[in-house]
Motif scaffolding. Structure first.
Motif, PDB file in Angstrom:
ATOM      1  N   GLY A  61      43.569  17.715  28.449  1.00  0.00           N
ATOM      2  CA  GLY A  61      42.549  17.681  29.486  1.00  0.00           C
ATOM      3  C   GLY A  61      43.127  17.910  30.872  1.00  0.00           C
ATOM      4  O   GLY A  61      42.556  18.653  31.673  1.00  0.00           O
ATOM      5  N   ASN A  62      44.272  17.282  31.161  1.00  0.00           N
ATOM      6  CA  ASN A  62      44.912  17.470  32.465  1.00  0.00           C
ATOM      7  C   ASN A  62      45.342  18.912  32.675  1.00  0.00           C
ATOM      8  O   ASN A  62      45.169  19.472  33.768  1.00  0.00           O
ATOM      9  CB  ASN A  62      46.121  16.542  32.598  1.00  0.00           C
ATOM     10  CG  ASN A  62      45.728  15.080  32.696  1.00  0.00           C
ATOM     11  OD1 ASN A  62      44.605  14.755  33.074  1.00  0.00           O
ATOM     12  ND2 ASN A  62      46.634  14.181  32.342  1.00  0.00           N
ATOM     13  N   ASN A  63      45.924  19.502  31.618  1.00  0.00           N
ATOM     14  CA  ASN A  63      46.347  20.894  31.720  1.00  0.00           C
ATOM     15  C   ASN A  63      45.157  21.824  31.935  1.00  0.00           C
ATOM     16  O   ASN A  63      45.193  22.745  32.752  1.00  0.00           O
ATOM     17  CB  ASN A  63      47.118  21.318  30.467  1.00  0.00           C
ATOM     18  CG  ASN A  63      48.536  20.780  30.450  1.00  0.00           C
ATOM     19  OD1 ASN A  63      49.155  20.626  31.499  1.00  0.00           O
ATOM     20  ND2 ASN A  63      49.060  20.482  29.277  1.00  0.00           N
ATOM     21  N   MET A  64      44.075  21.574  31.183  1.00  0.00           N
ATOM     22  CA  MET A  64      42.892  22.426  31.311  1.00  0.00           C
ATOM     23  C   MET A  64      42.223  22.240  32.672  1.00  0.00           C
ATOM     24  O   MET A  64      41.696  23.194  33.249  1.00  0.00           O
ATOM     25  CB  MET A  64      41.902  22.135  30.187  1.00  0.00           C
ATOM     26  CG  MET A  64      42.396  22.522  28.796  1.00  0.00           C
ATOM     27  SD  MET A  64      42.999  24.223  28.681  1.00  0.00           S
ATOM     28  CE  MET A  64      41.525  25.146  29.104  1.00  0.00           C
ATOM     29  N   LEU A  65      42.235  21.010  33.194  1.00  0.00           N
ATOM     30  CA  LEU A  65      41.671  20.771  34.518  1.00  0.00           C
ATOM     31  C   LEU A  65      42.448  21.540  35.570  1.00  0.00           C
ATOM     32  O   LEU A  65      41.863  22.168  36.464  1.00  0.00           O
ATOM     33  CB  LEU A  65      41.692  19.275  34.843  1.00  0.00           C
ATOM     34  CG  LEU A  65      41.161  18.879  36.223  1.00  0.00           C
ATOM     35  CD1 LEU A  65      39.707  19.315  36.385  1.00  0.00           C
ATOM     36  CD2 LEU A  65      41.304  17.381  36.446  1.00  0.00           C
ATOM     37  N   LEU A  66      43.778  21.518  35.452  1.00  0.00           N
ATOM     38  CA  LEU A  66      44.618  22.252  36.400  1.00  0.00           C
ATOM     39  C   LEU A  66      44.385  23.754  36.256  1.00  0.00           C
ATOM     40  O   LEU A  66      44.255  24.482  37.247  1.00  0.00           O
ATOM     41  CB  LEU A  66      46.087  21.915  36.176  1.00  0.00           C
ATOM     42  CG  LEU A  66      47.093  22.607  37.109  1.00  0.00           C
ATOM     43  CD1 LEU A  66      46.792  22.269  38.563  1.00  0.00           C
ATOM     44  CD2 LEU A  66      48.517  22.208  36.750  1.00  0.00           C
TER      45      LEU A  66
ATOM     46  N   SER B 104      34.064  17.101  34.133  1.00  0.00           N
ATOM     47  CA  SER B 104      34.524  16.423  32.915  1.00  0.00           C
ATOM     48  C   SER B 104      36.009  16.081  32.987  1.00  0.00           C
ATOM     49  O   SER B 104      36.582  15.591  32.009  1.00  0.00           O
ATOM     50  CB  SER B 104      34.253  17.295  31.683  1.00  0.00           C
ATOM     51  OG  SER B 104      35.084  18.433  31.681  1.00  0.00           O
ATOM     52  N   LEU B 105      36.633  16.355  34.130  1.00  0.00           N
ATOM     53  CA  LEU B 105      38.067  16.096  34.330  1.00  0.00           C
ATOM     54  C   LEU B 105      38.925  16.768  33.251  1.00  0.00           C
ATOM     55  O   LEU B 105      39.960  16.255  32.853  1.00  0.00           O
ATOM     56  CB  LEU B 105      38.349  14.582  34.363  1.00  0.00           C
ATOM     57  CG  LEU B 105      37.610  13.778  35.444  1.00  0.00           C
ATOM     58  CD1 LEU B 105      38.004  12.311  35.398  1.00  0.00           C
ATOM     59  CD2 LEU B 105      37.876  14.364  36.825  1.00  0.00           C
ATOM     60  N   GLY B 106      38.473  17.929  32.782  1.00  0.00           N
ATOM     61  CA  GLY B 106      39.219  18.694  31.796  1.00  0.00           C
ATOM     62  C   GLY B 106      38.927  18.341  30.355  1.00  0.00           C
ATOM     63  O   GLY B 106      39.261  19.109  29.445  1.00  0.00           O
TER      64      GLY B 106
END
Length: 499
Positions: A229-234, A59-61
């Motif tokens: 989303g980016n932070n959660m993906l990382l 889901s890409l975050g």
């Protein structure tokens, strides 16, 4: 409905479902371990590890933001942006899932033989590919339902329908000789049924004012959503190195039998945070709601109360599993008793983890996801270094040592940052008093109880031992608890009687 009543009510329902799953899952795990053995169980655990690793990226975050943004947009009555977020997240997840699952069909020998050094996994990988796709959509459904602050019916589907169905099908397939292949097919069929029920539930729960998901979104993903989303993906990507790196390194340096033994130790450890997960299921969107409405003192009160009750209800199980680790492992088979030492280390780590309650959710739902990201980076580095240094030398014990150190650092950092940024901490004087009493009692219980059930590995005797352990520690809590705790328990009992 008050916040306290919502948390205790829905968390109680979620806990009941989880308790049911734990009970029948425990006996099913005994059946599976005896039918398949440590080697096949290790192959299954490795396949599920690959599924878990790839699932993080699907889901890409954005999937992790469903709990936060569904709750937020409904509170703001921003149904247009809610539609956009749901539609974009679903589209991205489906596309990524199809691409990822296809690899399990096209290059299974490369994934299993070359990358994982486990060629025995190769014939089963296509089945895991199907499971990858279905589980990815189910995860989105679960996150959406949690954001809608309605976990009762999802608990019914996940715990009371999917799990028993999977067990019944698995037993049938294994009985007629399909073994591991039948076990995986049971997972797939149970997941398909659950997915259909989840879709129907979400359709009923979503606000009628929201545009249909079949319509194209009229707005774009916002900067806040992308950043989260980016932070959660990382965070999730790095978290993989911590959470799944142990199994990968173990598969490379040790054997699938060792992995099977470790999977049973993890199975017993997974029962421990049941109360914490039950509270998180409903408390996470409430954190987002209270933070959005700037009711921080109220949030602090509920967070501290939840930490104390999570600890009180979890410690007896941890103490029981530590004291009686050998008879518990022997239930699964004599060969699994070798996992006793790593089980104890994992359980000590859970004492630290559960004592701080929903601290990770507190960070993520109050705009401090960057803190979680930084913590994940630190923890991932520590984990990989620990696995690479200690697993080749100490085997399973090396994993336990690494996990214990990692949880200590992670929990300490999260508590420190939450207090420094939001002036909220999990501990107050009444909670600290209970911690001291429980830890002293735990050492005494270990000294008196260790070895008493080693020759009585029957589940009935173990259940009696568990009940006695809970009776002792709950009694201690009632004796040493603060006045407001006793009043709260009394009010809950009165409500239960009236209900």
């Amino acid at each position: 409905m008050s916040i306290a009543k919502k948390i205790t009510g829905q968390a109680g329902i979620y806990f009941a479902g989880t308790l049911f799953s734990v009970a029948i899952g425990f006996f099913f795990k005994i059946y599976i371990s005896k039918e398949l053995g440590a080697d096949m169980l290790g192959i299954y655990a490795l396949g599920m590890t690959v599924v878990t690793i790839l699932s993080v990226f699907l889901s890409l975050g954005l999937g992790n933001g469903l709990v936060r943004f569904v709750s937020k947009y409904i509170a703001q009555e921003n149904y247009t942006q809610l539609h956009t977020y749901l539609r974009k997240t679903l589209s991205i997840t489906v596309m990524m899932s199809v691409i990822s699952a296809s690899l399990f069909f096209i290059i299974p020998d490369i994934i299993a033989g070359t990358l994982l050094n486990s060629p025995e996994l190769t014939p089963y990988l296509p089945y895991f590919g199907v499971l990858l796709f279905i589980n990815a959509i189910i995860t989105l459904c679960d996150q959406t339902i949690r954001g809608l602050q309605e976990v009762r019916k999802s608990t019914l589907i996940g715990h009371f329908i999917r799990l028993p169905l999977k067990i019944a099908i698995a037993v049938g397939f294994i009985t007629i000789g399909y073994q591991l292949e039948g076990y995986i097919w049971a997972e797939i069929i149970g997941a398909i049924v659950a997915l259909g029920l989840f879709f129907g539930l979400i359709k009923k729960l979503l606000p009628k004012q929201m545009p249909k998901l079949t319509l194209k979104p009229s707005t774009l993903i916002t900067k806040e959503e992308r950043t989260f989303g980016n932070n959660m993906l990382l965070i999730n990507t790095i978290g993989l190195l911590q959470g799944q790196g142990d199994k990968i390194v173990l598969a490379i340096y040790l054997t699938t039998t060792d992995l099977g033994i470790y999977s049973i130790a993890l199975t017993l450890t997974a029962f421990v945070p049941t109360i914490l997960l039950s509270v998180n299921a409903i408390f996470t969107p409430i954190i987002s709601q209270l933070h959005t409405e700037k009711r921080m003192q109220e949030l602090k009160k509920y967070y501290q109360a939840s930490c104390k009750y999570i600890f009180v209800l979890t410690i007896p199980l941890i103490v029981f599993l530590i004291v009686f680790n050998q008879p518990m492992l022997n239930v699964f088979g004599e060969e699994f008793k070798l996992g006793g030492q790593v089980l104890i280390l994992l359980l000590i780590a859970q004492v630290i983890n559960t004592s701080t309650g929903s601290v990770g959710m507190m960070l993520n739902m109050t705009g401090l996801e960057r803190v979680s990201r930084n913590s994940a980076i630190i923890i991932a580095v520590l984990s990989i270094i620990g696995y690479l240094l200690l697993i080749p030398k100490y085997g399973l014990i090396g994993i336990g040592i690494t996990k214990l150190v990692v949880v200590l650092v992670q929990s300490g950092y999260a508590v420190f940052m939450l207090y420094s940024k939001q002036h909220i901490q999990p501990f107050n004087m009444s909670y600290v008093k209970i911690i001291i009493v429980f830890l002293i009692s735990a050492f005494a219980y270990y000294y008196l109880g260790e070895g008493t059930l080693d020759d009585l590995a029957h589940p009935l005797w173990l259940f009696v031992g568990l009940c006695v352990t809970y009776l002792i520690f709950v009694s201690l809590f009632l004796v040493f608890s603060a006045k407001e705790d006793r009043q709260f328990i009394k009010s809950l009992m009165n409500k239960s009687v009236k209900a």
